[in-house]
Design a protein around this motif. Structure first.
Motif, mmCIF file in Angstrom:
data_model
loop_
_atom_site.group_PDB
_atom_site.id
_atom_site.type_symbol
_atom_site.label_atom_id
_atom_site.label_comp_id
_atom_site.label_asym_id
_atom_site.label_seq_id
_atom_site.Cartn_x
_atom_site.Cartn_y
_atom_site.Cartn_z
ATOM 1 N N LEU A 652 6.154 -2.356 12.529
ATOM 2 C CA LEU A 652 5.944 -3.633 13.016
ATOM 3 C C LEU A 652 7.717 -4.208 13.342
ATOM 4 O O LEU A 652 8.469 -2.943 13.289
ATOM 5 C CB LEU A 652 6.167 -4.005 11.762
ATOM 6 N N TYR A 653 7.323 -5.233 14.285
ATOM 7 C CA TYR A 653 8.795 -5.178 15.148
ATOM 8 C C TYR A 653 9.098 -6.821 14.582
ATOM 9 O O TYR A 653 8.249 -7.466 15.262
ATOM 10 C CB TYR A 653 8.659 -4.722 16.425
ATOM 11 N N LYS A 654 10.718 -6.959 14.985
ATOM 12 C CA LYS A 654 10.672 -7.785 14.801
ATOM 13 C C LYS A 654 12.247 -9.060 15.975
ATOM 14 O O LYS A 654 13.062 -7.847 16.420
ATOM 15 C CB LYS A 654 12.036 -8.808 13.299
ATOM 16 N N THR A 667 9.868 -0.334 7.361
ATOM 17 C CA THR A 667 10.385 0.709 5.850
ATOM 18 C C THR A 667 9.026 -0.103 4.817
ATOM 19 O O THR A 667 8.852 -1.214 4.304
ATOM 20 C CB THR A 667 11.725 -0.078 5.593
ATOM 21 N N GLY A 668 8.840 1.565 3.959
ATOM 22 C CA GLY A 668 8.052 0.724 2.626
ATOM 23 C C GLY A 668 6.243 0.746 2.967
ATOM 24 O O GLY A 668 6.005 0.718 2.104
ATOM 25 N N ILE A 669 5.907 0.430 4.356
ATOM 26 C CA ILE A 669 4.350 0.630 4.253
ATOM 27 C C ILE A 669 5.113 2.444 5.200
ATOM 28 O O ILE A 669 5.145 2.788 5.579
ATOM 29 C CB ILE A 669 3.969 -0.582 5.652
ATOM 30 N N PRO A 670 3.819 3.122 4.275
ATOM 31 C CA PRO A 670 3.574 4.517 4.352
ATOM 32 C C PRO A 670 2.906 4.418 5.528
ATOM 33 O O PRO A 670 2.092 4.246 6.222
ATOM 34 C CB PRO A 670 2.392 4.421 2.825
ATOM 35 N N GLY A 703 11.225 -8.774 6.361
ATOM 36 C CA GLY A 703 10.194 -7.016 6.991
ATOM 37 C C GLY A 703 11.699 -6.142 6.322
ATOM 38 O O GLY A 703 11.765 -4.932 6.970
ATOM 39 N N LYS A 704 12.135 -6.389 6.101
ATOM 40 C CA LYS A 704 13.595 -5.553 5.087
ATOM 41 C C LYS A 704 13.234 -4.522 4.616
ATOM 42 O O LYS A 704 13.545 -2.949 4.689
ATOM 43 C CB LYS A 704 14.767 -6.163 5.127
ATOM 44 N N SER A 705 12.356 -4.834 3.995
ATOM 45 C CA SER A 705 11.239 -4.504 2.668
ATOM 46 C C SER A 705 9.862 -3.885 2.466
ATOM 47 O O SER A 705 9.925 -6.057 2.697
ATOM 48 C CB SER A 705 11.767 -4.221 1.135
ATOM 49 N N TRP A 706 9.079 -3.463 2.362
ATOM 50 C CA TRP A 706 7.784 -4.081 1.848
ATOM 51 C C TRP A 706 6.832 -3.062 0.398
ATOM 52 O O TRP A 706 7.828 -1.951 0.451
ATOM 53 C CB TRP A 706 6.801 -4.078 3.264
#
Length: 864
Positions: A652-654, A667-670, A703-706
């Motif tokens: 994922l990108y922003k 970050t946070g998506i395995p 999106g910094k952390s999921w």
């Protein structure tokens, strides 16, 4: 005034629901003490929130089925993406039995022990390996209690399992045919054997890292004799490779200790193959073989000496057409002259393969067949529409209109009430379905119908007036449907028959799931993505090119869709195409495109000029979704995927500057949860939802952390998400549509401060007691199981979709209290009159409370 009290035992965070027609009135109180957001388990915290299954009840693809010897009422079905389903009433109803146990959803094989029918083995990963809507698996699962519970038994690296065979007298002896990874060479393929019920495995046949086992047949009279069809195969994003020197037929007579290649009488060129030894006559063995299609070397072969030599008995091209997807052969267990071959049609021969009759099954595109070894009139068949049962030799079949197992593509919605959801269903038509059904206890077939285009459709329309719907299909076909006249017409930009052409020879290269959008800024304007962007302003009477080629346009990746022996014709392997188009909701003329080969392009002047805004260093990938922030016209998100390169890394990108710079926000998506879609909430900035191969994730911080946000949503690949009217809508591959109704709670939630609000909610006195403002409530007739709180409710019904709760749903937080504390929730109407008292159920603890159907338009009444 109606009041009830209840003794509660509460531990930490406690959320409760009740129903009302007016907002609760409460006194302000200090916010609770912050809790570390990093350790907050969202699935536990928000457990009272419930996704609901809306259907439709129209089955999706199944390539694995089985009956049970001695029990003609019971059958199992494995769904692509949707797990294991079981019926004990001959297919009148089906229930999922793998939820909560499996960690992937795509099923490739099912085997039930004949001697111990409570023992069931399941192999994961579909074996009919499409380029779209095919999902990898994670090995073998076993049940010792007919599917009530399951245990994972290893072989996770095999990814795709085609068949499992169990010893007829000893269920601890089991063989697994592993096709292996689809998109790259790996060692985890071949044939595996266990003699201890799956606790340990030995690989007993291996050819090479490109060759897996497509079929395994056991001589049930002498189970040490097995026949194997080994298949050299693999996919690239632009081609299916089926066949090569690794393909061959093998036989063992000692339980897999030694294997001999059997070849006499067979063609040198071999692709995918299927093999079956006859139970009634083990000297007779049937094989369907893909070979050079132009020279017609493939077909049905038979051996009458246990595989020593072979004779071709039929070159009927229906038997080996589209071989990588079909090629299945099954011998009647009681009559060795009766043989079935499954392909686009289901075919049966009763003279050893010389002549063929077509069986009219429940759907079409057939993949698996189980024939009762004691009653050959009883069978269950798996096809692109699910599973169906016959008790009369295939003359009639049970329905598939009772399975919420569809695979859906892209979501669109209209502004009607109830709002309706549109999407293409793989292996079927497109669908439009209501989000609720009025004057009903659930969403039935009365609330859905077909829409424009075909299985792979994007659907586009004016949401305020959806009379005319544009829907696509493969190879650029596009239709406009007049929903009042119930008639449509083809409006393809260049009406050319592209079937079987090399991609580079096509005027327009269309993705299998080619994007179509309606412009909210330009009247009566639609866009259709090929390798460039096409635009019509007159409902498809004329089209203009609104861009140059927006892909990498690498000609070496634009050849035939299949080889070396069989071409693939329908366009799913077209490459160098646009996969997504997104018009800015804020600005006229601002459009983003994403290609299947990894480019992101932007125009800010309606297509006059284009800029490549691909993230720097982005590897070749599929740009599967683009989202322009509803809060900031310069902010855009993309969801990328590299699963077609055997890379399951989320991506994922922003960008906050129209794509000039990008940051990875995964970050946070395995690893393994590769990403298909990202959406931002339309009310709360930075509240994001991501759809992945293994479920839904949530981010509070842009999106910094999921964190995982599955709740009761079954494990299935998420193909699209849509935030709409306070709901989160999910399209799945294998479990149809699901809706989460209560986004108002998430919009008020403040991470790191349990029970605190992002604004606008009431708080009551009493040391952290907190009430959230309920969402606006619509009075609608009908009913729903969500009218009361049930933490164990799975969100589904066995025969129809689930309506939303009828009344207002109130969420509240209670701190940890002693058992002696009595808690009452009292509700007033707008005139200050007491309306209801609504405590949680006395028999359920650490849960939301109760949501009840209102009894009149002014005051809700607690439902016992």
């Amino acid at each position: 005034m109606s009041k009830q009290t209840l003794l509660l035992a509460l531990f930490g965070l406690f959320l409760c629901t009740a129903t009302a027609q007016k907002k609760p009135q409460a006194k302000a109180a200090p916010s609770p003490k912050p809790a570390p957001a990093a350790v907050l388990d969202l699935n536990a915290t928000f457990k009272p929130m419930k996704w609901r299954s809306i259907g439709p009840f129209r089955g999706g693809r199944s390539v694995a089925v089985s009956g049970v010897v001695g029990d003609p009422n019971t059958y199992y079905m494995g769904v692509t993406g949707g797990g294991i389903w079981k019926t004990d009433d001959m297919g009148n109803t089906w229930n999922n039995i793998s939820d909560g146990f499996f960690t992937t959803g795509s099923v490739g094989a099912i085997a039930v022990s004949e001697s111990h029918p409570h023992v069931v083995y399941v192999g994961m990963g579909e074996h009919a390996v499409r380029g779209v809507m095919t999902h990898h698996g994670d090995g073998v699962y076993k049940s010792a209690d007919a599917g009530k519970t399951w245990q994972k038994m290893g072989l996770a690296g095999t990814q795709h399992i085609s068949r499992i065979r169990i010893h007829p007298q000893n269920p601890d002896v089991v063989y697994v045919a592993a096709q292996g990874a689809l998109y790259g060479p790996t060692a985890e393929r071949g044939i595996y054997k266990s003699v201890d019920g799956g606790k340990t495995w030995d690989r007993v046949l291996f050819v090479d890292e490109k060759t897996g086992c497509s079929e395994l047949s056991m001589d049930m009279n002498n189970p040490d004799v097995l026949y194997a069809a080994m298949w050299e195969h693999g996919r690239q994003p632009w081609k299916i490779n089926s066949g090569g020197p690794g393909s061959g037929l093998y036989k063992t007579t000692d339980g897999g200790k030694a294997w001999n290649k059997i070849h006499e009488g067979l063609p040198e060129e071999k692709g995918k193959m299927a093999i079956e030894v006859c139970r009634s006559n083990p000297d007779r063995v049937y094989a369907v073989i893909e070979s050079d299609s132009e020279k017609e070397k493939g077909g049905l072969f038979v051996s009458n000496n246990a595989g020593k030599s072979w004779t071709k008995v039929s070159n009927d091209q229906r038997l080996d057409q589209r071989a990588w997807y079909y090629i299945e052969v099954f011998a009647d267990p009681l009559n060795d002259n009766t043989v079935y071959v499954l392909s686009a049609p289901a075919l049966r021969s009763q003279d050893g393969g010389k002549t063929w009759e077509t069986i009219e099954g429940a759907h079409g595109d057939y993949h698996d067949l189980w024939i009762n070894p004691k009653n050959n009139r009883n069978m269950v068949m798996g096809d692109d529409g699910g599973a169906s049962i016959s008790l009369n030799f295939g003359n009639t079949w049970s329905t598939q209109a009772n399975m919420p197992t569809a695979q859906f593509y892209r979501i669109n919605v209209d502004n009607q009430f109830p709002y309706r959801i549109y999407a293409g269903q793989q292996d079927n038509s497109s669908v439009v379905i209501s989000s609720r059904e009025l004057n009903s206890s659930g969403i039935t077939q009365e609330s859905w119908t077909y829409s424009a285009g075909g299985e792979s459709a994007f659907l586009a329309f004016n949401p305020d007036d959806p009379r005319y719907v544009l829907g696509g299909s493969y190879l650029g076909t596009i239709e406009v449907l007049d929903t009042k006249a119930k008639a449509g017409t083809n409006i393809m930009a260049a009406p050319i028959q592209y079937l079987a052409r090399e991609t580079k020879d096509m005027k327009y290269r269309f993705n299998w799931n080619a994007p179509i959008i309606w412009s909210k800024h330009e009247p009566n304007t639609y866009y259709h993505g090929a390798q460039l962007l096409l635009r019509t302003r007159d409902m498809g009477l004329t089209w203009e090119e609104a861009s140059p080629d927006l892909t990498r346009n690498e000609k070496e990746k634009q050849g035939k869709g299949g080889g070396p022996y069989t071409n693939e014709a329908v366009g799913a392997e077209n490459y160098g195409t646009l996969a997504y188009v997104m018009e800015s909701p804020h600005e006229r003329g601002v459009i983003y495109t994403g290609s299947d080969d990894g480019l992101v392009q932007l125009t800010r002047d309606g297509g006059k000029t284009w800029q490549n805004v691909t993230p720097s260093g982005l590897k070749e990938c599929l740009i599967n979704a683009i989202e322009v922030s509803p809060h900031d016209p310069a902010t855009v998100y993309i969801a990328t995927s590299r699963y077609k390169f055997n890379d399951h890394t989320p991506g994922l990108y922003k960008s906050t500057d129209y794509g000039k710079t990008w940051s990875n926000i995964s970050t946070g998506i395995p690893q393994g949860a590769f990403t298909r879609v990202v959406r931002e909430d339309e009310v709360r900035p930075d509240l994001l939802f991501a759809g992945t191969e293994t479920g839904v994730y949530l981010s509070w911080d842009g999106g910094k952390s999921w964190s995982p946000f599955q709740l009761n949503l079954p494990l299935a690949p998420i193909t699209d998400l849509r935030v709409y009217k306070g709901n989160l809508i999910a399209a799945t591959s294998g479990r149809s549509f699901w809706i989460l109704d209560d986004l108002s709670l998430l919009r008020q939630w403040k991470p790191g401060s349990v029970g605190s609000s992002a604004g606008g909610s009431s708080q009551s006195a009493g040391g952290g007691i907190f009430i959230y403002s309920p969402a606006a409530t619509i009075l609608a007739n009908g009913s729903s199981p969500l009218n009361k709180t049930d933490l164990d409710f799975k969100g589904s019904h066995p025969t129809h979709g689930v309506n939303p709760a009828n009344g207002a749903v109130i969420y509240y937080h209670l701190p940890e209290v002693h058992d002696s504390v009595h808690i009452t929730l009292e509700i007033k109407d707008s005139q200050g009159n007491w309306c209801a008292a609504s405590p949680p159920s006395p028999t359920l603890r650490s849960r939301l409370g109760m949501a009840a159907r209102p009894q009149n338009p002014h005051c809700p009444r607690q439902k016992d």
